[in-house]
Design an enzyme around this catalytic site. Structure first.
Site, short mmCIF file in Angstrom:
data_model
loop_
_atom_site.label_atom_id
_atom_site.label_comp_id
_atom_site.label_asym_id
_atom_site.label_seq_id
_atom_site.Cartn_x
_atom_site.Cartn_y
_atom_site.Cartn_z
CB SER A 145 -0.87 0.07 1.29
OG SER A 145 -1.65 1.14 1.57
CE1 TYR A 159 -4.30 -1.87 5.10
CE2 TYR A 159 -3.41 0.32 4.84
CZ TYR A 159 -3.95 -0.94 4.44
OH TYR A 159 -3.97 -1.14 2.84
P1 NAP Z 1 -11.53 -5.47 0.44
O1 NAP Z 1 -12.38 -4.94 -0.44
O2 NAP Z 1 -11.99 -5.21 1.87
O3 NAP Z 1 -11.45 -6.95 0.30
C1 NAP Z 1 -10.66 -7.84 1.22
C2 NAP Z 1 -10.69 -9.33 1.01
O4 NAP Z 1 -9.78 -10.04 1.68
C3 NAP Z 1 -12.02 -10.17 1.01
O5 NAP Z 1 -11.95 -10.85 -0.02
C4 NAP Z 1 -11.84 -10.66 2.32
O6 NAP Z 1 -12.52 -11.92 2.49
C5 NAP Z 1 -10.44 -11.05 2.17
N1 NAP Z 1 -9.70 -11.27 3.65
C6 NAP Z 1 -9.64 -10.31 4.79
N2 NAP Z 1 -8.80 -11.13 5.69
C7 NAP Z 1 -8.85 -12.17 5.40
C8 NAP Z 1 -7.96 -13.39 5.86
N3 NAP Z 1 -7.73 -13.46 7.10
N4 NAP Z 1 -8.12 -14.66 5.38
C9 NAP Z 1 -8.77 -14.75 3.84
N5 NAP Z 1 -9.11 -13.83 3.41
C10 NAP Z 1 -9.38 -12.69 4.04
O7 NAP Z 1 -10.07 -4.95 0.54
P2 NAP Z 1 -9.39 -4.26 -0.75
O8 NAP Z 1 -9.58 -2.94 -0.86
O9 NAP Z 1 -9.67 -4.90 -2.22
O10 NAP Z 1 -7.85 -4.49 -0.35
C11 NAP Z 1 -7.18 -5.55 -0.94
C12 NAP Z 1 -5.61 -5.48 -0.55
O11 NAP Z 1 -5.34 -4.13 -1.27
C13 NAP Z 1 -5.30 -5.33 0.94
O12 NAP Z 1 -4.18 -6.06 1.02
C14 NAP Z 1 -5.34 -3.84 1.02
O13 NAP Z 1 -4.37 -3.41 2.22
C15 NAP Z 1 -4.56 -3.42 -0.23
N6 NAP Z 1 -5.10 -1.99 -0.28
C16 NAP Z 1 -6.16 -1.38 -0.73
C17 NAP Z 1 -6.20 0.05 -0.89
C18 NAP Z 1 -7.66 0.80 -0.87
O14 NAP Z 1 -7.76 1.94 -0.95
N7 NAP Z 1 -8.58 -0.13 -0.87
C19 NAP Z 1 -5.33 0.85 -0.73
C20 NAP Z 1 -3.95 0.26 -0.78
C21 NAP Z 1 -3.66 -1.42 -0.48
P3 NAP Z 1 -14.17 -11.69 3.11
O15 NAP Z 1 -15.01 -11.04 1.87
O16 NAP Z 1 -14.54 -13.01 3.39
O17 NAP Z 1 -14.13 -10.83 4.51
#
Ligand code: NAP
Length: 250
Positions: A145, A159
Site C-alpha cells: 500500500s 496498518y
Molecule cells: P476489501 O475490499 O476489504 O476485500 C478484502 C478481501 O480480503 C476480501 O475478499 C476478504 O474476504 C479477504 N480477507 C480479509 N482477511 C482475510 C483473511 N484473514 N483470510 C482470507 N481472506 C481475507 O479489500 P481491498 O480494498 O480490495 O484490499 C485488498 C488489498 O489491497 C489489501 O491488502 C489492502 O491492504 C490493499 N490496499 C487497498 C487499498 C484501497 O484503497 N482499497 C489501498 C492500498 C492497498 P471476506 O470477503 O470473506 O471478508
C-alpha cells in the site's frame, strides 16, 4: 479440466482481489479464489467467472492461520494442479484512531492478517514453485500500500507499518528465490474504490481525499489488477524485487 496456469488470489472475492481473479480467469488461468467469511460474494464471483468461460474454485480459509493455509494449498494441488502464481492480497484495517488508542490485540490482529498471512502463503508457494524443490518456477505478487510510504498518521499507523513489512518481505524473498525461477514483485495501491474504507469507519474516504491526488480521482480495482497481471506475466520477465506504485501520482 486442468489448465496449465494456476493462480491463488488471497482475498480474491471482493475489491482488488475480485478484479484480479476476474482478469486472470479471462487470461486462461485456473483461479483459486480465497476468502475468509463472505461466502456469498465469493460464490457470486465464481458464477460470473464460469459464466464467462473461466475456471475457478472458491476456498474459505483464514490466511492468518497456518493450518488453514496448508489446507488451502493442498486443495489447489488436488483440484487445480501446481500453482504458478501467488497473489498475496488479503488484508484488513480497523477503525481509524491514533496510536495511543491502539490495543495489543488490535495490533496483533492487523499483523497476523496482513503480514503473517503473506509469509505463510509465500512459504507454501515457494515449496511448490522453486526449482530447488523440483518446481517449474513462478511469480509472487504482494499487494502492499501507499500507506507503507505515508505512515497513515491519525488513521492507522498499525496498518501502514504492516504494509512496510510487506515491502521488506518483497525485497528479501525476491533475492532469496531469484535463482530458483521465482520472481517476487509488489504493487502499492493508493486510494482505491473498495469496501475496505468502510472498515476504517469512513466509507467515503476516497471521495474526501481525491483532491490531493494529482490525477484528481480515486483508482479502480481493475487498474490495480492490470498491474498485478503484468507482474505475473512473461512481459515483466526481467523484473523482480520491484515496486509499482498505483496511486494517481501520490
Ligand atoms: P476489501 O475490499 O476489504 O476485500 C478484502 C478481501 O480480503 C476480501 O475478499 C476478504 O474476504 C479477504 N480477507 C480479509 N482477511 C482475510 C483473511 N484473514 N483470510 C482470507 N481472506 C481475507 O479489500 P481491498 O480494498 O480490495 O484490499 C485488498 C488489498 O489491497 C489489501 O491488502 C489492502 O491492504 C490493499 N490496499 C487497498 C487499498 C484501497 O484503497 N482499497 C489501498 C492500498 C492497498 P471476506 O470477503 O470473506 O471478508
Amino acid at each position: 479440466m486442468s489448465r496449465s496456469k494456476v493462480v491463488l488470489v488471497t482475498g480474491g472475492s471482493r475489491g482488488i482481489g475480485a478484479a484480479t481473479s476476474t482478469l486472470f480467469a479471462a487470461h486462461g488461468y485456473a483461479v483459486c479464489i480465497n476468502y475468509k467469511s463472505n461466502a456469498l460474494a465469493a460464490e457470486n464471483l465464481a458464477l460470473e467467472i464460469t459464466a464467462n468461460g473461466g475456471q475457478c474454485i472458491i476456498v474459505q480459509a483464514d490466511v492468518s492461520d497456518e493450518h488453514e493455509v496448508v489446507q488451502l494449498f493442498e486443495r489447489i494441488d488436488r483440484e487445480l494442479g501446481q500453482v504458478s502464481v501467488v497473489v498475496n492480497n488479503a488484508g484488513i484495517l480497523r477503525q481509524q484512531c491514533r496510536l495511543e488508542d491502539m490495543t495489543a490485540d488490535r495490533i496483533n490482529t492487523i499483523f497476523s492478517n496482513n503480514v503473517t498471512s503473506y509469509f505463510l502463503c509465500s512459504r507454501e508457494g515457494v515449496k511448490r514453485m522453486s526449482t530447488r524443490h523440483g518446481g517449474k518456477g513462478g511469480a509472487i505478487i504482494n499487494v502492499s500500500s501507499g500507506a507503507a510510504r505515508s505512515g497513515s498518521p491519525n488513521e492507522y499507523v498499525d496498518y501502514a507499518a504492516s504494509k512496510g513489512a510487506i515491502d521488506t518481505l518483497t525485497k528479501g524473498l525476491s533475492l532469496e528465490v531469484a535463482s530458483e525461477g521465482i520472481r517476487v514483485n509488489c504493487v502499492r495501491p493508493g486510494l482505491i474504490h473498495t469496501e475496505m474504507h468502510a472498515d476504517g469507519g469512513e466509507p467515503e474516504r476516497v471521495e474526501r481525499l481525491k483532491s490531493i491526488i494529482p490525477l484528481q480521482r480515486g483508482g479502480e480495482p481493475e487498474e490495480v489488477a492490470e498491474a498485478i497481471y503484468w507482474l505475473a506475466s512473461e512481459k515483466s520477465s526481467f523484473s523482480t524485487g520491484n515496486f509499482l506504485d498505483l496511486a494517481g501520482g501520490l
